[in-house]
Design a protein around this motif. Structure first.
Motif, short mmCIF file in Angstrom:
data_model
loop_
_atom_site.label_atom_id
_atom_site.label_comp_id
_atom_site.label_asym_id
_atom_site.label_seq_id
_atom_site.Cartn_x
_atom_site.Cartn_y
_atom_site.Cartn_z
N THR A 72 38.66 44.68 35.09
CA THR A 72 39.71 45.14 34.22
C THR A 72 39.24 44.96 32.96
O THR A 72 38.31 43.78 32.67
N THR A 73 40.42 44.91 31.83
CA THR A 73 40.23 44.37 30.58
C THR A 73 40.45 42.92 30.51
O THR A 73 40.00 42.36 29.49
N ARG A 74 40.79 42.17 31.70
CA ARG A 74 40.78 40.79 31.64
C ARG A 74 39.73 40.10 32.69
O ARG A 74 40.03 39.00 32.96
N GLY A 75 38.58 40.82 32.79
CA GLY A 75 37.64 40.65 33.59
C GLY A 75 37.93 40.82 35.12
O GLY A 75 38.63 41.78 35.25
N THR A 76 37.07 40.41 35.78
CA THR A 76 37.32 40.87 37.24
C THR A 76 38.56 40.24 38.02
O THR A 76 38.76 39.10 38.02
#
Length: 117
Positions: A72-76
């Motif tokens: 995601t845009t926030r990492g995994t």
């Protein structure tokens, strides 16, 4: 999702599956909520939530009960698909205890993921 679509029936509101336009319209609010909360695990209750966030290939019967990792845009992030609690209430009485037990087992698995055990 963030939208409760329903059909009035007397004094009751009967749940109706949201259309793609409803899901698309509500996605910015959900995305912002996920950004602010930044949860360790996102629990997807039911097919609408699962398909909205993970895509149309997701199936409750196939994918429920185990973590799914996605970028995601926030990492995994870890997603966990399970049945919607209202589905348990709609399950025929002779199978309701098993449906409830499966939902509880899924939620316990999520608790284990969150606590790291």
């Amino acid at each position: 999702m963030k939208h409760f679509r329903f059909t009035p029936r007397g004094n009751r509101r009967i749940h109706a599956t949201p259309e793609a336009a409803h899901i698309t319209a509500c996605k910015p609010w959900l995305a912002e909520e996920l950004r602010l909360v930044d949860p360790r695990v996102v629990v997807l209750l039911g097919a609408t939530a699962a398909k909205a966030l993970l895509g149309p290939a997701v199936r409750i019967g196939k994918d429920r009960g185990h973590p799914i990792e996605r970028e995601t845009t926030r990492g995994t992030k870890t997603f966990f698909v399970t049945t919607h609690p209202s589905a348990v209430l709609r399950t025929p009485e002779d199978a309701r205890d098993a449906a409830y037990a499966a939902l509880v087992a899924d939620l316990r698995a999520v608790a284990g993921l969150v606590s790291g055990s």
